[in-house]
Design a protein around this motif. Structure first.
Motif, short mmCIF file in Angstrom:
data_model
loop_
_atom_site.label_atom_id
_atom_site.label_comp_id
_atom_site.label_asym_id
_atom_site.label_seq_id
_atom_site.Cartn_x
_atom_site.Cartn_y
_atom_site.Cartn_z
N LEU A 40 6.62 12.45 -2.43
CA LEU A 40 7.63 10.36 -2.26
C LEU A 40 8.33 10.79 -3.67
CD1 LEU A 40 4.05 9.07 -2.05
CD2 LEU A 40 5.87 8.78 0.02
N ASN A 41 8.57 11.21 -4.35
CA ASN A 41 9.73 10.98 -5.43
C ASN A 41 10.39 11.32 -4.88
OD1 ASN A 41 7.37 10.29 -7.47
ND2 ASN A 41 6.84 12.72 -8.35
N ASN A 42 10.97 12.41 -4.13
CA ASN A 42 12.67 12.51 -3.39
C ASN A 42 12.50 11.57 -2.22
OD1 ASN A 42 13.39 14.76 -5.10
ND2 ASN A 42 11.29 14.75 -5.02
N CYS A 43 11.98 11.11 -1.90
CA CYS A 43 11.57 10.30 -0.29
C CYS A 43 12.62 8.64 -1.10
CB CYS A 43 11.08 10.12 -0.14
SG CYS A 43 10.49 8.92 1.71
N ASN A 44 13.71 8.48 0.17
CA ASN A 44 14.52 7.47 0.35
C ASN A 44 13.91 6.82 1.41
OD1 ASN A 44 15.75 6.98 -1.96
ND2 ASN A 44 17.25 8.86 -1.30
N ALA A 67 -1.72 10.24 -7.20
CA ALA A 67 -1.40 9.00 -6.96
C ALA A 67 -0.17 8.21 -7.31
CB ALA A 67 -3.19 8.54 -8.27
N GLU A 68 0.25 8.57 -8.91
CA GLU A 68 0.99 7.87 -9.84
C GLU A 68 1.99 7.89 -8.91
OE1 GLU A 68 1.25 10.34 -13.03
OE2 GLU A 68 -0.83 9.24 -14.13
N ALA A 69 2.69 9.29 -7.94
CA ALA A 69 3.59 8.63 -6.80
C ALA A 69 3.60 7.47 -5.91
CB ALA A 69 3.94 10.86 -6.89
N LEU A 70 2.48 7.28 -5.75
CA LEU A 70 2.48 6.44 -4.52
C LEU A 70 2.36 4.94 -5.03
CD1 LEU A 70 -0.74 7.50 -3.14
CD2 LEU A 70 0.88 6.89 -1.35
N VAL A 71 2.31 4.74 -6.47
CA VAL A 71 2.27 4.11 -7.07
C VAL A 71 3.69 4.16 -7.02
CG1 VAL A 71 1.79 2.55 -9.50
CG2 VAL A 71 0.13 3.73 -8.47
N LYS A 72 4.56 4.54 -7.40
CA LYS A 72 6.03 4.46 -7.85
C LYS A 72 6.86 4.14 -6.82
CE LYS A 72 6.13 7.46 -12.75
NZ LYS A 72 6.62 8.64 -12.46
N PHE A 73 6.15 5.79 -5.60
CA PHE A 73 6.83 4.96 -4.16
C PHE A 73 6.83 3.25 -3.64
CE2 PHE A 73 7.51 4.53 0.36
CZ PHE A 73 8.06 5.48 0.67
N CYS A 74 5.86 2.96 -4.13
CA CYS A 74 5.27 1.10 -3.96
C CYS A 74 6.26 0.59 -4.52
CB CYS A 74 3.88 0.79 -3.78
SG CYS A 74 2.84 2.14 -3.06
N LYS A 75 6.42 0.63 -5.91
CA LYS A 75 7.55 -0.11 -6.69
C LYS A 75 8.69 -0.01 -6.41
CE LYS A 75 3.91 -0.31 -10.79
NZ LYS A 75 3.83 0.09 -11.89
N ARG A 76 9.15 1.83 -6.45
CA ARG A 76 10.61 1.46 -5.82
C ARG A 76 11.31 0.43 -4.67
NH1 ARG A 76 12.95 6.17 -3.54
NH2 ARG A 76 11.15 7.17 -3.89
N LYS A 77 10.59 1.00 -3.07
CA LYS A 77 10.99 1.02 -1.96
C LYS A 77 10.46 -0.76 -2.04
CE LYS A 77 12.95 3.02 0.34
NZ LYS A 77 14.23 3.33 -0.13
N ARG A 78 8.61 -1.29 -2.29
CA ARG A 78 8.20 -2.51 -2.03
C ARG A 78 8.00 -2.51 -0.16
NH1 ARG A 78 11.16 -6.29 -5.67
NH2 ARG A 78 10.44 -5.37 -7.66
N ASN A 116 -8.40 7.76 -9.30
CA ASN A 116 -6.74 7.74 -8.68
C ASN A 116 -7.30 6.75 -7.29
OD1 ASN A 116 -6.11 9.85 -10.26
ND2 ASN A 116 -6.86 11.45 -8.68
N PHE A 117 -7.73 6.44 -6.40
CA PHE A 117 -7.86 5.50 -6.03
C PHE A 117 -7.47 3.80 -6.14
CE2 PHE A 117 -10.81 1.95 -3.63
CZ PHE A 117 -9.63 1.79 -2.47
N LEU A 118 -8.16 3.62 -7.07
CA LEU A 118 -8.81 2.36 -7.64
C LEU A 118 -7.10 1.33 -8.56
CD1 LEU A 118 -11.47 2.27 -9.52
CD2 LEU A 118 -10.97 1.35 -7.56
N LYS A 119 -6.03 2.56 -9.07
CA LYS A 119 -4.67 2.55 -9.22
C LYS A 119 -4.00 2.73 -7.97
CE LYS A 119 -5.60 6.22 -13.11
NZ LYS A 119 -4.93 7.19 -13.46
N VAL A 120 -3.94 3.44 -6.76
CA VAL A 120 -3.12 3.20 -5.39
C VAL A 120 -3.76 1.57 -5.08
CG1 VAL A 120 -2.32 4.11 -3.77
CG2 VAL A 120 -2.95 5.35 -5.09
N ASP A 121 -4.70 1.45 -4.91
CA ASP A 121 -5.58 0.33 -4.58
C ASP A 121 -4.58 -1.36 -4.82
OD1 ASP A 121 -6.15 -0.24 -2.08
OD2 ASP A 121 -7.80 -2.06 -3.32
N LYS A 122 -4.16 -1.08 -6.09
CA LYS A 122 -3.90 -2.11 -6.41
C LYS A 122 -2.04 -2.85 -6.40
CE LYS A 122 -5.39 -1.83 -11.19
NZ LYS A 122 -5.19 -1.83 -12.48
#
Length: 284
Positions: free
Chosen positions: A217-221, A238-249, A267-273
């Protein structure tokens, strides 16, 4: 009994042949469909040996969808003489791609949806398969492929499919290989950077890449809307999923396997937001 009733004034758009206990006996049923060669759009052949009767099905003028499951597909494909197939599905215990080039060459730019499922062992003659797809089928939008080994040639094919929207990978490298951690990470980075910008759906549940989802995910466009993985599997992913969500939307759903107290996992709770996390059924 003569089956001329099939030649009544009715246009059949779909026809399924499933042999049961007699894979060679069709009693003229297929031949009776000769009058339907202009109306048939989809043909499903399951659990059958080759028969001369199938020549009719392989040459339907407006055939668009061909699904072959656990059959003598080598002989069936030799009967194929058509150039407008948009969907092709082949499921077998082991797929030998050495004689499949004909269907890709004749379908060419018409082929949009492709599923190749080798259920027990890896696909034979993968190089021929990948070469044929790259040469003749650039318009694939849906690719579901299992038991495929990683290679530069495979990544080159994915990068060449500039209309690809749906990608499912199962068993993504050979069980005979034991790549080290550095090799795996490099592979994941290459795959992520190769994914076309049209890709919306990515299924990696059984690709063996789950521990490296964060790196991918960190390298995916690609603007993914749906991602299926085995599990969120740790803080880094989990952190990478959150970053991807913020970056790509763009990501709307992440499908994960069920496990105990999954809704209480930090980890689920972080992503589920940031994205809807849903449980998937392995049988789906």
């Amino acid at each position: 009994m003569k089956l001329n009733a099939l030649q009544i004034d009715y246009d059949y758009r779909e026809f399924t042949v499933s042999s049961g206990e007699n894979p060679k006996k069709f009693h003229g049923i297929v031949s009776a469909l000769e009058s339907q060669i202009r109306s048939l759009r989809e043909v499903i052949i399951e659990g059958c040996d080759d028969s001369a009767e199938f020549q009719i099905l392989m040459n339907c003028e407006n055939l668009e969808i061909l699904r072959i499951r656990y059959c003598n597909y080598r002989k069936l494909l030799k009967r194929f003489d058509h150039n407008r197939i948009s969907t092709f599905e082949l499921v077998d215990c082991q797929i030998d791609a050495s004689e499949m080039g004909i269907i890709f060459e004749k379908s060419g730019t018409s082929l949009q949806r492709l599923k190749l499922e080798s259920t027990d062992v890896f696909i034979i003659e993968q190089s021929l398969l990948l070469g044929a797809l790259k040469s003749f089928c650039p318009n694939i939008t849906f690719l579901d492929i299992s038991s495929i080994e990683t290679s530069i040639q495979f990544l080159d094919l994915i990068g060449n499919l500039q209309k690809l929207q749906f990608l499912t990978l199962w068993c993504f490298w050979s069980i005979d290989e034991k790549p080290n951690e550095k090799q795996i990470i490099q592979l994941v980075i290459q795959l992520a950077r190769t994914l076309p910008l049209t890709l919306q759906y990515l299924d990696l549940r059984n690709s063996r890449l789950n521990p490296y989802i964060g790196i991918l995910l960190n390298n995916c466009n690609a603007p993914l809307k749906q991602l299926l993985i085995k599990s969120i599997d740790g803080k880094k992913n989990a952190e990478a999923l959150v970053k991807f969500c913020k970056r790509k939307r763009t990501l709307k759903y992440v499908g994960v396997n069920s496990y105990c107290d999954w809704e209480l996992d930090d980890n689920f709770l972080k992503v589920d937001k940031y994205v809807t996390v849903v449980l998937y059924n392995d049988n789906c």
